[in-house]
Motif scaffolding. Structure first.
Motif, PDB file in Angstrom:
ATOM      1  N   THR A   8     111.002  24.446 -23.152  1.00 14.25           N
ATOM      2  CA  THR A   8     110.227  23.214 -23.278  1.00 14.25           C
ATOM      3  C   THR A   8     108.963  23.251 -22.421  1.00 14.25           C
ATOM      4  OG1 THR A   8     111.478  22.127 -21.523  1.00 14.25           O
ATOM      5  CG2 THR A   8     112.297  21.862 -23.782  1.00 14.25           C
ATOM      6  N   LYS A   9     108.726  24.361 -21.723  1.00 11.88           N
ATOM      7  CA  LYS A   9     107.526  24.466 -20.903  1.00 11.88           C
ATOM      8  C   LYS A   9     106.289  24.517 -21.789  1.00 11.88           C
ATOM      9  CE  LYS A   9     109.374  26.780 -16.842  1.00 11.88           C
ATOM     10  NZ  LYS A   9     109.323  27.988 -16.028  1.00 11.88           N
ATOM     11  N   THR A  10     105.245  23.927 -21.285  1.00 18.58           N
ATOM     12  CA  THR A  10     103.977  23.966 -22.010  1.00 18.58           C
ATOM     13  C   THR A  10     103.315  25.326 -21.793  1.00 18.58           C
ATOM     14  OG1 THR A  10     102.682  23.172 -20.141  1.00 18.58           O
ATOM     15  CG2 THR A  10     103.671  21.493 -21.600  1.00 18.58           C
ATOM     16  N   GLN A  31     100.498  25.839 -20.570  1.00 18.66           N
ATOM     17  CA  GLN A  31      99.853  25.778 -19.255  1.00 18.66           C
ATOM     18  C   GLN A  31     100.837  26.111 -18.134  1.00 18.66           C
ATOM     19  OE1 GLN A  31      99.671  23.377 -21.574  1.00 18.66           O
ATOM     20  NE2 GLN A  31      97.511  23.356 -22.166  1.00 18.66           N
ATOM     21  N   GLU A  32     102.091  25.634 -18.266  1.00 18.83           N
ATOM     22  CA  GLU A  32     103.104  25.942 -17.254  1.00 18.83           C
ATOM     23  C   GLU A  32     103.424  27.431 -17.235  1.00 18.83           C
ATOM     24  OE1 GLU A  32     105.831  21.986 -16.849  1.00 18.83           O
ATOM     25  OE2 GLU A  32     105.878  23.016 -18.785  1.00 18.83           O
TER      26      GLU A  32
END
Length: 76
Positions: free
Chosen positions: A47-49, A51-52
């Motif tokens: 679920t990390k974007t 950007q992360e």
């Protein structure tokens, strides 16, 4: 300076085996080993974007670069 990135498994004996390209043979080398344990990603990490993920990768690159700079400065 050249770098090679690999992912490998270290067994119970703790021995890291590295086979370098043939053009490296018959030379004296300075070798720097920087290692980071592989953390298995859980379902939550999916679920990390983007950007992360980019921030995580940049942190690893910055750490590696700081180790190399300290080595070349004679601090290691």
């Amino acid at each position: 300076m050249e770098s090679i990135k690999i992912r490998t498994y270290i067994g119970d004996d703790g021995i890291l085996k590295i086979q370098l390209p043939p053009e490296i043979a018959n030379q004296e080398l300075d070798v720097v080993i920087v290692f980071q344990p592989v953390i298995k990603e859980s379902l939550q990490s999916s679920t990390k974007t983007p950007q992360e993920h980019l921030l995580k990768n940049n942190a690893a690159i910055n750490f590696r670069n700081s180790v190399v700079r300290r080595y070349h400065a004679g601090l290691m």
